[in-house]
Design a protein around this motif. Structure first.
Motif, PDB file in Angstrom:
ATOM      1  N   VAL A 186      30.962   4.594  14.197  1.00 29.59           N
ATOM      2  CA  VAL A 186      30.886   4.139  12.815  1.00 29.59           C
ATOM      3  C   VAL A 186      31.525   2.754  12.748  1.00 29.59           C
ATOM      4  O   VAL A 186      32.751   2.625  12.795  1.00 29.59           O
ATOM      5  N   GLY A 187      30.707   1.698  12.683  1.00 29.32           N
ATOM      6  CA  GLY A 187      31.294   0.365  12.654  1.00 29.32           C
ATOM      7  C   GLY A 187      30.329  -0.721  13.069  1.00 29.32           C
ATOM      8  O   GLY A 187      29.109  -0.603  12.900  1.00 29.32           O
ATOM      9  N   ASP A 188      30.877  -1.780  13.635  1.00 25.93           N
ATOM     10  CA  ASP A 188      30.105  -2.965  14.001  1.00 25.93           C
ATOM     11  C   ASP A 188      29.287  -2.705  15.271  1.00 25.93           C
ATOM     12  O   ASP A 188      29.675  -1.912  16.128  1.00 25.93           O
ATOM     13  N   ILE A 252      34.594  10.893  16.931  1.00 27.34           N
ATOM     14  CA  ILE A 252      34.226   9.782  16.039  1.00 27.34           C
ATOM     15  C   ILE A 252      34.982   8.551  16.518  1.00 27.34           C
ATOM     16  O   ILE A 252      36.207   8.596  16.710  1.00 27.34           O
ATOM     17  N   VAL A 253      34.246   7.459  16.710  1.00 23.94           N
ATOM     18  CA  VAL A 253      34.836   6.235  17.250  1.00 23.94           C
ATOM     19  C   VAL A 253      34.549   5.073  16.318  1.00 23.94           C
ATOM     20  O   VAL A 253      33.456   4.962  15.755  1.00 23.94           O
ATOM     21  N   TYR A 276      32.412   2.586   5.286  1.00 26.49           N
ATOM     22  CA  TYR A 276      32.468   2.869   6.717  1.00 26.49           C
ATOM     23  C   TYR A 276      33.873   3.255   7.197  1.00 26.49           C
ATOM     24  O   TYR A 276      34.048   3.540   8.385  1.00 26.49           O
ATOM     25  N   GLN A 277      34.844   3.255   6.339  1.00 33.79           N
ATOM     26  CA  GLN A 277      36.195   3.663   6.761  1.00 33.79           C
ATOM     27  C   GLN A 277      36.171   5.131   7.202  1.00 33.79           C
ATOM     28  O   GLN A 277      35.649   5.999   6.504  1.00 33.79           O
ATOM     29  N   VAL A 278      36.728   5.416   8.361  1.00 35.07           N
ATOM     30  CA  VAL A 278      36.782   6.793   8.855  1.00 35.07           C
ATOM     31  C   VAL A 278      37.908   7.524   8.140  1.00 35.07           C
ATOM     32  O   VAL A 278      39.069   7.126   8.199  1.00 35.07           O
ATOM     33  N   THR A 279      37.548   8.586   7.462  1.00 38.88           N
ATOM     34  CA  THR A 279      38.501   9.416   6.725  1.00 38.88           C
ATOM     35  C   THR A 279      38.178  10.887   6.987  1.00 38.88           C
ATOM     36  O   THR A 279      37.100  11.222   7.472  1.00 38.88           O
ATOM     37  N   MET A 280      39.110  11.750   6.612  1.00 38.68           N
ATOM     38  CA  MET A 280      38.852  13.187   6.726  1.00 38.68           C
ATOM     39  C   MET A 280      37.665  13.578   5.838  1.00 38.68           C
ATOM     40  O   MET A 280      36.829  14.408   6.219  1.00 38.68           O
ATOM     41  N   VAL A 305      40.028   2.717   9.461  1.00 39.02           N
ATOM     42  CA  VAL A 305      40.381   4.138   9.506  1.00 39.02           C
ATOM     43  C   VAL A 305      41.688   4.306   8.738  1.00 39.02           C
ATOM     44  O   VAL A 305      42.610   3.516   8.891  1.00 39.02           O
ATOM     45  N   ASP A 306      41.757   5.313   7.891  1.00 47.40           N
ATOM     46  CA  ASP A 306      42.973   5.460   7.089  1.00 47.40           C
ATOM     47  C   ASP A 306      44.087   6.125   7.905  1.00 47.40           C
ATOM     48  O   ASP A 306      43.869   6.663   8.996  1.00 47.40           O
ATOM     49  N   ASP A 307      45.308   6.063   7.360  1.00 44.48           N
ATOM     50  CA  ASP A 307      46.474   6.590   8.067  1.00 44.48           C
ATOM     51  C   ASP A 307      46.370   8.092   8.317  1.00 44.48           C
ATOM     52  O   ASP A 307      46.860   8.597   9.332  1.00 44.48           O
ATOM     53  N   GLU A 308      45.740   8.805   7.400  1.00 47.09           N
ATOM     54  CA  GLU A 308      45.654  10.257   7.537  1.00 47.09           C
ATOM     55  C   GLU A 308      44.941  10.636   8.833  1.00 47.09           C
ATOM     56  O   GLU A 308      45.356  11.573   9.529  1.00 47.09           O
TER      57      GLU A 308
END
Length: 341
Positions: A186-188, A252-253, A276-280, A305-308
């Motif tokens: 998930v990203g560039d 997930i990368v 596109y931020q990876v979150t739960m 990607v968030d801290d969680e």
């Protein structure tokens, strides 16, 4: 006659994992795991095969993990790592890359090079008389992806066999753990994804990549990935919707959305990567497997990607970073010490 030359066999370089077979890649990973056990847990190694040898660490871009991994790996083998930053030598100022390659390779036993354009690493290798290892180019980042394969192996091994206080990943070969997995990107559409595409399908890992419209991988990279997938039984797919890529993913990368040299594009990229931020929540909405894990090659920014997720038990980012040392060690041992794999 103005000079002399002696014919030498062309050294084996490590420019991209695309140049190696699945068995060779898995052997790099397996050797890295053995080095990790030998150095970190058994602490019984006495052999120093690089004693009296040197490695040029030629970096035109900043580095944390790759530099530390390379210098400690060379030291572990008994050699000397000579860091040559862009401010330390004449490269690009008064001397061409061609001349630099010929000069430096005549004095050292191997070159680890971090460059800008991929053509630079190719020229460096073409003119070098010693093995050249790609520490990053704008097209590929092979040592990172070897570390990723090692990290995934460790995770799957412990998932299958239960977590224990002892490191046991060395008791199982990566050919037994990697095939049949699914990795979601998930990203560039950057050098990390491109290296994933030429490595993961080859060893039987399916890849589903989500990137915003207009962010696409090189045609030749996609062709290699699809051909490898067809041979191994893996799949390769692309989408602009993160949830689609994440469906049934084991891993997930993601990576930075703004690479070095793209700082002037930051505002535009942040807009285009919205969602596109990876979150739960994203993993849940996308339907990742219940025991999915997260990876990132670092350095990380919170919008990716968030801290969680980043600091959760699902996150493999710090073992992934450490494994840069062991995989680089395996590559140096194979190509510089032993002369090829």
């Amino acid at each position: 006659m103005t000079g002399y030359s002696t014919k030498q066999a062309k050294p084996q370089h490590f420019i991209t994992t695309a140049d190696f077979t699945a068995d060779q890649l898995l052997e790099f990973v397996n050797r890295a795991i053995q080095f990790k056990v030998e150095s970190k847990y058994k602490k019984d190694r006495t052999e120093r095969p690089m004693t009296g040898k040197s490695m040029a660490v030629l970096f035109s871009k900043r580095s944390t993990r790759t530099r530390v991994a390379t210098e400690t790996a060379v030291a572990y083998l008994g050699g000397h790592a000579m860091f040559l930053g862009s401010q330390d030598i004449q490269l690009g100022v008064n001397e061409s890359l061609l001349d630099t390659s010929r000069v430096i390779s005549s004095m050292v036993d191997g070159i680890m090079a971090r460059v800008g354009k991929h053509q630079e690493i190719e020229l460096l290798a073409q003119e070098s008389t010693v093995p050249v290892i790609n520490a990053l180019s704008d097209k590929y980042h092979p040592t990172q992806i070897l570390a990723d394969l090692m990290t995934i192996h460790e995770y799957i091994h412990h998932r299958q066999n239960g977590v224990s206080d002892q490191y046991t990943a060395h008791t199982q070969h990566p050919r037994e753990t990697l095939k049949g997995l699914k990795v979601a990107w998930v990203g560039d559409a950057n050098n990390i994804l491109q290296e994933i595409l030429v490595a993961f399908p080859k060893v039987g890992i399916s890849v589903a990549a989500a990137a915003p419209p207009g962010y696409v991988c090189d045609d030749d990279v996609v062709a290699i990935a699809k051909a490898d997938a067809e041979k191994s039984g893996a799949t390769v797919s692309f989408t602009t919707k993160p949830e689609e890529a994440i469906k049934d993913a084991d891993i997930i990368v993601t990576d930075t959305w703004v690479s070095m040299g793209q700082e002037d594009e930051k505002a535009k990229r942040l807009r285009e990567f919205a969602g596109y931020q990876v979150t739960m929540d994203l993993a849940k909405r996308g339907g990742a497997k219940p025991d999915w894990a997260f990876m990132h090659c670092l350095p990380r920014k919170p919008e990716e990607v968030d801290d969680e997720v980043f600091y959760s038990d699902r996150s493999l980012v710090f073992p992934e970073a450490e494994n840069r040392k062991w995989t680089i060690l395996a590559v140096i041992d194979a190509l510089v010490v032993k002369g090829g794999i």
